[in-house]
Scaffold this motif. Structure first.
Motif, PDB file in Angstrom:
ATOM      1  N   ILE A   1       0.849  -1.200   0.000  1.00 34.59           N
ATOM      2  CA  ILE A   1       0.000   0.000   0.000  1.00 34.59           C
ATOM      3  C   ILE A   1       0.881   1.245   0.000  1.00 34.59           C
ATOM      4  O   ILE A   1       0.632   2.202  -0.733  1.00 34.59           O
ATOM      5  CB  ILE A   1      -0.953  -0.002   1.215  1.00 34.59           C
ATOM      6  CG1 ILE A   1      -1.999  -1.098   1.047  1.00 34.59           C
ATOM      7  CG2 ILE A   1      -1.612   1.355   1.409  1.00 34.59           C
ATOM      8  CD1 ILE A   1      -2.813  -1.377   2.296  1.00 34.59           C
ATOM      9  N   GLU A   2       1.934   1.222   0.810  1.00 35.07           N
ATOM     10  CA  GLU A   2       2.858   2.357   0.887  1.00 35.07           C
ATOM     11  C   GLU A   2       3.540   2.581  -0.462  1.00 35.07           C
ATOM     12  O   GLU A   2       3.656   3.723  -0.918  1.00 35.07           O
ATOM     13  CB  GLU A   2       3.908   2.065   1.965  1.00 35.07           C
ATOM     14  CG  GLU A   2       4.868   3.181   2.220  1.00 35.07           C
ATOM     15  CD  GLU A   2       5.866   2.797   3.304  1.00 35.07           C
ATOM     16  OE1 GLU A   2       6.915   2.218   2.964  1.00 35.07           O
ATOM     17  OE2 GLU A   2       5.582   3.081   4.483  1.00 35.07           O
ATOM     18  N   ALA A   3       3.966   1.498  -1.114  1.00 31.71           N
ATOM     19  CA  ALA A   3       4.624   1.621  -2.424  1.00 31.71           C
ATOM     20  C   ALA A   3       3.654   2.193  -3.460  1.00 31.71           C
ATOM     21  O   ALA A   3       4.025   3.043  -4.269  1.00 31.71           O
ATOM     22  CB  ALA A   3       5.158   0.273  -2.875  1.00 31.71           C
ATOM     23  N   ARG A   4       2.411   1.715  -3.411  1.00 29.06           N
ATOM     24  CA  ARG A   4       1.406   2.212  -4.354  1.00 29.06           C
ATOM     25  C   ARG A   4       1.130   3.700  -4.107  1.00 29.06           C
ATOM     26  O   ARG A   4       1.053   4.503  -5.032  1.00 29.06           O
ATOM     27  CB  ARG A   4       0.115   1.401  -4.243  1.00 29.06           C
ATOM     28  CG  ARG A   4      -0.889   1.736  -5.339  1.00 29.06           C
ATOM     29  CD  ARG A   4      -2.115   0.850  -5.321  1.00 29.06           C
ATOM     30  NE  ARG A   4      -2.923   1.159  -4.161  1.00 29.06           N
ATOM     31  CZ  ARG A   4      -3.366   0.256  -3.291  1.00 29.06           C
ATOM     32  NH1 ARG A   4      -3.111  -1.013  -3.440  1.00 29.06           N
ATOM     33  NH2 ARG A   4      -4.090   0.626  -2.258  1.00 29.06           N
ATOM     34  N   TYR A   5       1.028   4.070  -2.834  1.00 29.59           N
ATOM     35  CA  TYR A   5       0.796   5.468  -2.478  1.00 29.59           C
ATOM     36  C   TYR A   5       1.961   6.342  -2.942  1.00 29.59           C
ATOM     37  O   TYR A   5       1.760   7.401  -3.520  1.00 29.59           O
ATOM     38  CB  TYR A   5       0.597   5.602  -0.968  1.00 29.59           C
ATOM     39  CG  TYR A   5       0.549   7.027  -0.497  1.00 29.59           C
ATOM     40  CD1 TYR A   5      -0.592   7.802  -0.694  1.00 29.59           C
ATOM     41  CD2 TYR A   5       1.639   7.615   0.120  1.00 29.59           C
ATOM     42  CE1 TYR A   5      -0.638   9.119  -0.276  1.00 29.59           C
ATOM     43  CE2 TYR A   5       1.603   8.932   0.545  1.00 29.59           C
ATOM     44  CZ  TYR A   5       0.463   9.676   0.350  1.00 29.59           C
ATOM     45  OH  TYR A   5       0.430  10.982   0.747  1.00 29.59           O
ATOM     46  N   LEU A   6       3.187   5.867  -2.697  1.00 29.95           N
ATOM     47  CA  LEU A   6       4.363   6.632  -3.114  1.00 29.95           C
ATOM     48  C   LEU A   6       4.413   6.774  -4.635  1.00 29.95           C
ATOM     49  O   LEU A   6       4.781   7.831  -5.148  1.00 29.95           O
ATOM     50  CB  LEU A   6       5.642   5.971  -2.598  1.00 29.95           C
ATOM     51  CG  LEU A   6       5.876   6.079  -1.095  1.00 29.95           C
ATOM     52  CD1 LEU A   6       7.096   5.257  -0.685  1.00 29.95           C
ATOM     53  CD2 LEU A   6       6.057   7.525  -0.671  1.00 29.95           C
ATOM     54  N   GLN A   7       4.026   5.699  -5.349  1.00 30.09           N
ATOM     55  CA  GLN A   7       4.018   5.776  -6.810  1.00 30.09           C
ATOM     56  C   GLN A   7       2.964   6.768  -7.289  1.00 30.09           C
ATOM     57  O   GLN A   7       3.214   7.562  -8.187  1.00 30.09           O
ATOM     58  CB  GLN A   7       3.757   4.386  -7.425  1.00 30.09           C
ATOM     59  CG  GLN A   7       3.827   4.377  -8.934  1.00 30.09           C
ATOM     60  CD  GLN A   7       5.192   4.811  -9.462  1.00 30.09           C
ATOM     61  OE1 GLN A   7       6.216   4.326  -9.040  1.00 30.09           O
ATOM     62  NE2 GLN A   7       5.202   5.749 -10.399  1.00 30.09           N
ATOM     63  N   GLU A   8       1.782   6.729  -6.672  1.00 35.70           N
ATOM     64  CA  GLU A   8       0.725   7.675  -7.042  1.00 35.70           C
ATOM     65  C   GLU A   8       1.153   9.109  -6.750  1.00 35.70           C
ATOM     66  O   GLU A   8       0.921  10.013  -7.554  1.00 35.70           O
ATOM     67  CB  GLU A   8      -0.569   7.349  -6.290  1.00 35.70           C
ATOM     68  CG  GLU A   8      -1.255   6.096  -6.776  1.00 35.70           C
ATOM     69  CD  GLU A   8      -2.444   5.685  -5.919  1.00 35.70           C
ATOM     70  OE1 GLU A   8      -2.804   6.423  -4.981  1.00 35.70           O
ATOM     71  OE2 GLU A   8      -3.007   4.612  -6.189  1.00 35.70           O
TER      72      GLU A   8
END
Length: 195
Positions: free
Chosen positions: A94-101
């Motif tokens: 979730i953190e990686a997805r948030y950082l990518q977004e």
């Protein structure tokens, strides 16, 4: 039945429930390294695995009075750190997805452009620097750089020689280069180094 340093694990569990720190330490040292290796299989990072196992033991000690005595904690410990590892991985995903977004947004949305803030400051400095120019020099400079008029047009419009117009623009640029020396890199980047 499992023995830890010659003491039955079941007895250590009863002592732990009663708040015996030595019993907790014995259980901790007996299981810690195996739990870290096991957790590393999920996290692929020993430091993350150690943190997960340490967090588990902190929570375990905080709830030691709620322990239900049994013969062994082996299954409970390994299942607990497995679940913690899976939660950790889910959180990381979730953190990686948030950082990518956030990264995608910052590359696309102008509010995340650091130059926006510098450009606003730069615009104010340019305006103030232009206001320092003598009136006639400022008028000629604005006609040239803001209105986009050619030197011949300005000379004709103001009834001055083309050479006077060129000299006034040159003088204006000298003043502005001095006043805006801290912003030369940004001016070049923005393509307005000549104003």
């Amino acid at each position: 039945m499992q023995f830890i340093h010659g003491i039955a694990e079941k007895d250590l569990i009863v002592r732990l429930k009663n708040g015996d720190k030595t019993a907790f330490e014995l259980l901790f040292h007996f299981y810690y390294s195996g739990l870290v290796v096991y957790t590393s299989q999920f996290t692929a990072d020993r430091n993350d695995a150690e943190e997960i196992v340490q967090d588990f033991f902190v929570r375990f000690w905080q709830r030691h009075q709620q322990i239900i005595p049994s013969d062994s904690f082996k299954n409970y410990f390994f299942l607990s750190v497995k679940n913690s590892s899976l939660n950790y991985l889910k959180h990381k995903k979730i953190e990686a997805r948030y950082l990518q977004e956030l990264s995608d947004l910052s590359n696309q949305h102008p509010v995340y452009d650091p130059d926006l803030y510098l450009v606003t400051e730069l615009q104010e400095r340019i305006k103030n620097s232009i206001n320092l120019l003598p009136e006639k020099c400022r008028e000629i400079f604005m006609m040239s750089r803001v209105q986009g008029m050619k030197n011949d047009e300005i000379a004709k419009d103001l009834n001055l020689s083309k050479r006077t117009i060129e000299t006034q623009i040159s003088n204006a640029l000298k003043v502005l280069r001095v006043e805006l020396k801290d912003y030369i890199g940004l001016l070049i980047f923005l393509g307005i180094q000549q104003f």
